[in-house]
Design a protein around this motif. Structure first.
Motif, PDB file in Angstrom:
ATOM      1  N   VAL A 107      -6.448  30.879 -10.952  1.00 34.94           N
ATOM      2  CA  VAL A 107      -7.000  29.924  -9.994  1.00 34.94           C
ATOM      3  C   VAL A 107      -6.264  30.081  -8.669  1.00 34.94           C
ATOM      4  N   SER A 108      -6.947  29.769  -7.598  1.00 34.32           N
ATOM      5  CA  SER A 108      -6.297  29.785  -6.288  1.00 34.32           C
ATOM      6  C   SER A 108      -6.377  28.391  -5.679  1.00 34.32           C
ATOM      7  N   TYR A 109      -5.367  28.043  -4.883  1.00 37.16           N
ATOM      8  CA  TYR A 109      -5.290  26.727  -4.277  1.00 37.16           C
ATOM      9  C   TYR A 109      -4.359  26.811  -3.074  1.00 37.16           C
ATOM     10  N   ILE A 148      -9.234  23.538  -6.458  1.00 38.44           N
ATOM     11  CA  ILE A 148      -8.944  24.897  -6.898  1.00 38.44           C
ATOM     12  C   ILE A 148     -10.239  25.690  -6.927  1.00 38.44           C
TER      13      ILE A 148
END
Length: 247
Positions: free
Chosen positions: A205-207, A243
């Motif tokens: 996941v990216s955030y 996210i």
């Protein structure tokens, strides 16, 4: 597809005041407008919103007669754990859908319900305080695409619908499930169910945190509903923000 109050009352197990609208700006807004006067459980529901809202200032597309847009206004006698209540609401929606349809809903942290890789529902939980800043009510908004097909271009590739289900039955089921969970938010089974419905665990996941974009692996859901991620061998908890899941 105007909502039928008699059908809701016949299916509803919870003692609640029911307020139905053919069209309204936002069921959350209506619940907030009435928070000072409400007592007990109040259900606000509509088949059209002209100004539907989602988390972090996003709009929630709410076209006429193709979805269910509802808000539960609940008494609040102590500081509310909004994140945990949002998780409980997601579990309530998933449980209601599973009872009424053959669908297998999943939760994208923290408040989106997906079916077959497309978002079909969203949740917006808000706290209402009195003039002395004391918690007064918590309101939980749930928007569900039932038959919606023509989505705006910006969400057309990710949005979907639940399909053929009686809106009154779904409204009653979500209400019953959420009120029951609201009475036991500290029960570990709530987060266990949330964890079991998660669509992100084990995925990259990216955030954005502190203005820096991170990519990490989602490894668990904390007892308070936070998302536990692991980046470069170190684990940390996300308790806010959004996210995106890497494919």
């Amino acid at each position: 597809m105007a909502l039928n109050s008699e059908k809701i009352f016949l299916k509803l197990k919870t003692k609640a005041a029911v307020h139905l609208y053919d069209s309204i700006d936002s069921t959350n807004n209506e619940a907030k407008r009435n928070a000072q006067a409400d007592s007990g459980v109040h259900l606000y529901a509509a088949s059209h919103q002209t100004a539907g809202r989602g988390r972090r200032g996003h709009d929630f597309y709410s076209p006429k007669n193709t979805g269910l847009y509802m808000t539960l206004s609940l008494p609040c006698s102590a500081p509310a754990d909004i994140q945990l209540l949002t998780c409980a609401a997601a579990v309530a929606v998933c449980t209601a859908v599973e009872k009424l349809t053959p669908q297998k809903p999943q939760i994208k942290w923290v408040n989106d319900i997906f079916i077959s890789g497309r978002k079909v529902a969203g949740i917006l939980t808000e706290l209402v305080s009195d003039s002395m800043n004391r918690p007064l009510r918590v309101i939980v908004g749930v928007g569900i695409n039932l038959k919606t097909e023509d989505f705006p271009a910006e969400i057309a590739s990710t949005a979907g619908n639940l399909g053929d289900v009686e809106p009154e039955a779904l409204c009653a089921a979500v209400t019953d499930e959420l009120v029951q969970l609201y009475g036991r938010l500290d029960d570990p089974a709530v987060i266990d169910s949330y964890r079991g419905h998660s669509s992100v665990l084990g995925k990259a996941v990216s955030y954005v945190k502190d203005n820096v974009r991170h990519t990490a692996i989602a490894v668990d859901i904390a007892s308070d509903g936070g998302l536990i991620v692991e980046e470069n061998g170190k684990r940390s908890a996300l308790n806010s923000g959004e996210i995106s899941v890497s494919l």
